[in-house]
Design a protein around this motif. Sequence first.
Motif, PDB file in Angstrom:
ATOM      1  N   ARG A 156       0.832  -1.213   0.000  1.00  0.00           N
ATOM      2  CA  ARG A 156       0.000   0.000   0.000  1.00  0.00           C
ATOM      3  C   ARG A 156       0.866   1.262   0.000  1.00  0.00           C
ATOM      4  O   ARG A 156       0.576   2.228  -0.704  1.00  0.00           O
ATOM      5  N   PHE A 157       1.908   1.279   0.783  1.00  0.00           N
ATOM      6  CA  PHE A 157       2.808   2.438   0.784  1.00  0.00           C
ATOM      7  C   PHE A 157       3.494   2.583  -0.573  1.00  0.00           C
ATOM      8  O   PHE A 157       3.680   3.693  -1.067  1.00  0.00           O
ATOM      9  N   ASN A 158       3.850   1.485  -1.179  1.00  0.00           N
ATOM     10  CA  ASN A 158       4.555   1.542  -2.455  1.00  0.00           C
ATOM     11  C   ASN A 158       3.659   2.031  -3.590  1.00  0.00           C
ATOM     12  O   ASN A 158       4.122   2.695  -4.518  1.00  0.00           O
ATOM     13  N   SER A 159       2.370   1.718  -3.512  1.00  0.00           N
ATOM     14  CA  SER A 159       1.472   2.015  -4.635  1.00  0.00           C
ATOM     15  C   SER A 159       0.809   3.383  -4.542  1.00  0.00           C
ATOM     16  O   SER A 159       0.161   3.819  -5.497  1.00  0.00           O
ATOM     17  N   ASN A 160       0.943   4.074  -3.410  1.00  0.00           N
ATOM     18  CA  ASN A 160       0.307   5.380  -3.251  1.00  0.00           C
ATOM     19  C   ASN A 160       1.317   6.521  -3.356  1.00  0.00           C
ATOM     20  O   ASN A 160       2.481   6.373  -3.011  1.00  0.00           O
ATOM     21  N   ASN A 161       0.822   7.667  -3.831  1.00  0.00           N
ATOM     22  CA  ASN A 161       1.671   8.848  -3.996  1.00  0.00           C
ATOM     23  C   ASN A 161       1.828   9.657  -2.718  1.00  0.00           C
ATOM     24  O   ASN A 161       2.844  10.328  -2.514  1.00  0.00           O
TER      25      ASN A 161
END
Length: 346
Positions: A156-161
């Motif tokens: 989730r952290f990797n996929s969000n800006n």
Amino acid sequence: MNTTKSLLENKSALVGFDGFIDALFKIKKEAGENNSSYFDKIKSIGEYIVKKDTSFCLEVEDIKTKIGGNAPILANALGSLGIQTDLIGALGFPEINPYFKKIAENCSLKSIAEPGMAYIYEFGDGKIMFSNSRSINAVNWANLKELVSLDFLIERFNSNNLFCLLNWSEIIGMTSILEGILEDVFPKIELKNKITFFDLSDFSNRSQTDILSAIELINEFGKQTKTVLGLNKNELNKLYLLLFGEVDSNVYNQGKALFNYLKIEILVIHNSKETYVFSQKNEYHAIPELIKNPLMSTGAGDHFNAGFCCGLLANLELNECLILANSVASYYIKTGESPNINNIII
């Protein structure tokens, strides 16, 4: 505005980790079904209470019961503005509480605890809040990883800006969560162009040691991401007094000194009368719209923050982010609803 809307396409945010149900009231000056005279100023109710030297009773009138907590309100506002939003919070466990289910129209939901309960008394110049945070206080990094898994958090952290890490003051385990993100998540994801937004919330009941630890952690985030700290005037006053040991009623002076102390990219300050944003390159000041009869004040700061974050995601100039933030907050204060991007003109 169509340009801003197009700039938000494919932008996303991760928001966490609190959650409350807010019960809002007004306090009547005199009891009675037909009486509609209310205490309009916080000072006036304070003076009334001080004059009493024994037990007494005041009649309240329900305004509404709604979703609460910095994370759910801000996530819902971001989703309404068109940002793909993941909300991880205290939304009911093991089932999502019905109050939060409508947020699913704008956000994906992952719950980690039962929500807290907040009893909020609204006045024309602000609010008094009494909260029960017992369920939220049980949340920390160890059980967060257990409830949703470290792999899920990394993904989730990797996929969000944008990461919105909120309400440090009311989540006793939030310090451990921030440490865990830095130690267990950030080394495993791509951090280029990521934004981290912090709102400490009212930290009046936290120790000086705790507050300084939180500031150190925010500075650590500032070394790895574009980091933003948002403060209201009350939080600014308290943080300035703690760090500099003196009182200064000038918001600009406080903000400038605090920004120079911090190791972050942006500091944004808001209240009902003036707003400021500071960065290494620029600083801006804007006057919010004066709303004499606010329909809703609880959640206004979260909507301001949502508007500001929306501007950052759209790569607007900081003065434009400030204008957008004030516009989103004003719309909410006047209507009690989160705006979509078409409701806002900048």
